[in-house]
Design a protein around this motif. Structure first.
Motif, mmCIF file in Angstrom:
data_model
loop_
_atom_site.group_PDB
_atom_site.id
_atom_site.type_symbol
_atom_site.label_atom_id
_atom_site.label_comp_id
_atom_site.label_asym_id
_atom_site.label_seq_id
_atom_site.Cartn_x
_atom_site.Cartn_y
_atom_site.Cartn_z
ATOM 1 N N GLN A 142 15.127 -6.645 -21.080
ATOM 2 C CA GLN A 142 15.136 -6.937 -19.645
ATOM 3 C C GLN A 142 14.952 -8.436 -19.387
ATOM 4 O O GLN A 142 15.612 -9.013 -18.519
ATOM 5 N N ALA A 145 18.162 -10.086 -20.192
ATOM 6 C CA ALA A 145 19.194 -9.773 -19.194
ATOM 7 C C ALA A 145 19.001 -10.624 -17.943
ATOM 8 O O ALA A 145 19.979 -11.074 -17.330
ATOM 9 N N THR A 146 17.749 -10.879 -17.577
ATOM 10 C CA THR A 146 17.463 -11.726 -16.420
ATOM 11 C C THR A 146 17.949 -13.153 -16.661
ATOM 12 O O THR A 146 18.576 -13.770 -15.795
ATOM 13 N N THR A 147 17.669 -13.663 -17.857
ATOM 14 C CA THR A 147 18.133 -15.009 -18.207
ATOM 15 C C THR A 147 19.654 -15.063 -18.219
ATOM 16 O O THR A 147 20.267 -16.035 -17.765
ATOM 17 N N LEU A 148 20.271 -14.019 -18.737
ATOM 18 C CA LEU A 148 21.733 -13.974 -18.832
ATOM 19 C C LEU A 148 22.376 -14.062 -17.457
ATOM 20 O O LEU A 148 23.380 -14.777 -17.268
ATOM 21 N N GLU A 149 21.809 -13.362 -16.488
ATOM 22 C CA GLU A 149 22.398 -13.338 -15.154
ATOM 23 C C GLU A 149 22.277 -14.688 -14.460
ATOM 24 O O GLU A 149 23.110 -15.038 -13.623
ATOM 25 N N THR A 150 21.241 -15.431 -14.763
ATOM 26 C CA THR A 150 21.010 -16.688 -14.048
ATOM 27 C C THR A 150 21.470 -17.926 -14.809
ATOM 28 O O THR A 150 21.806 -18.942 -14.197
ATOM 29 N N THR A 156 20.709 -17.702 -22.943
ATOM 30 C CA THR A 156 20.018 -16.464 -23.298
ATOM 31 C C THR A 156 19.761 -16.392 -24.803
ATOM 32 O O THR A 156 18.687 -15.965 -25.236
ATOM 33 N N LEU A 187 25.299 -4.447 -21.511
ATOM 34 C CA LEU A 187 26.454 -5.295 -21.212
ATOM 35 C C LEU A 187 27.768 -4.540 -21.383
ATOM 36 O O LEU A 187 28.697 -4.692 -20.591
ATOM 37 N N SER A 190 28.417 -2.267 -18.514
ATOM 38 C CA SER A 190 28.765 -2.978 -17.285
ATOM 39 C C SER A 190 30.097 -3.720 -17.410
ATOM 40 O O SER A 190 30.427 -4.570 -16.598
ATOM 41 N N ARG A 192 31.226 -5.722 -20.008
ATOM 42 C CA ARG A 192 31.149 -7.071 -20.583
ATOM 43 C C ARG A 192 31.049 -6.995 -22.107
ATOM 44 O O ARG A 192 30.090 -7.471 -22.709
ATOM 45 N N ASP A 195 30.476 -10.372 -24.128
ATOM 46 C CA ASP A 195 29.092 -10.847 -24.127
ATOM 47 C C ASP A 195 28.230 -9.977 -25.037
ATOM 48 O O ASP A 195 27.345 -10.472 -25.744
#
Length: 259
Positions: A142, A145-150, A156, A187, A190, A192, A195
């Motif tokens: 988690q 995943a937060t780092t990946l989105e931002t 990441t 990923l 979703s 991806r 990634d």
């Protein structure tokens, strides 16, 4: 002898440094002491003892990996921790802490005793149960995943290495081969897969014998249209578990399509 010489050097160092240490301690200004009475206690008992309150606060600090000023108003430059304003409710984290304390108390008092096995002193929820020295109790997948989105894929990967360097061997995060596979699975679901491949390959760099990672890599390569690569990954997985019928079937299926 070498051992004796090291021992003598150690004694000499102690003889030289010990007076300095004693002088340093003696030279420290007198530290402020805990107050005799505590104010603005809204969850903890108003008659809590000094030792019990300090031990409780220490548990919060250790469980979340924070210092007093995470919840309380004050300054790191204060001469003593007791010079800070522990009464103030200005910091939102203090309000959150109260809610979490009430939730934890409810679990321990009302829910755990209802389990099939009777609750014991060892079967209790504490801050560390979930937080594991993190202010936000998130699994590694988690957090990544937060780092990946931002911040994107490269950041990441860098974040994973930073966390592994800082926390490996502690209970803060699960650094087994599962966490990166969880992220890759999320990923892939979703849409991806490219990634996802980055993190499965990173996982295999760290855990080259991870059977599930080889199978996951094969599945992702199939998803991206790389059938030769998928075949090679399935064959590598079969080397780890010779005779596995599922893997043999997948290999035969791919060879039939690409003889």
């Amino acid at each position: 002898m070498e051992i004796d010489s090291k021992f003598m050097r150690g004694l000499f160092a102690c003889a030289v440094l010990w007076p300095v240490v004693l002088w340093s301690v003696a030279a420290q200004p007198a530290q402020a002491q805990p107050p005799e009475e505590f104010h603005n206690l809204k969850v903890l008992p108003k008659d809590i003892s000094k030792d019990e309150l300090i031990e409780t606060m220490r548990g919060f600090s250790m469980g979340l990996g924070v210092r007093c000023l995470y919840c309380h108003v004050g300054s790191e430059e204060a001469k003593s921790v007791w010079d800070n304003d522990f009464v103030s409710d200005d910091k939102p984290a203090k309000q959150t802490a109260r809610m979490m304390m009430q939730m934890m108390r409810e679990i321990n008092r009302s829910h755990l005793p209802k389990l099939d096995k009777p609750a014991t002193e060892l079967l209790k929820v504490s801050c560390a149960t979930c937080h594991r020295r993190q202010t936000r109790p998130m699994r590694l997948s988690q957090t990544l995943a937060t780092t990946l989105e931002t911040e994107g894929v490269e950041a990441t990967v860098a974040r994973y290495h930073e966390l592994r360097e800082e926390h490996y061997g502690s209970d803060a995060y699960d650094f087994s081969d599962r966490s990166l596979r969880e992220l890759a699975s999320t990923l892939s679901k979703s849409g991806r897969p490219e990634d996802a491949l980055v993190f499965v390959r990173l996982n295999l760099e760290l855990y080259p014998e991870s059977l599930r990672s080889h199978v996951t890599l094969a599945e992702l390569l199939l998803e991206t249209g790389d059938k030769p690569g998928a075949l090679a990954s399935y064959e590598r997985a079969l080397e780890l578990v010779p005779g596995d019928e599922y893997l043999i079937g997948k290999i035969e299926e791919l060879k039939a399509v690409n003889p």
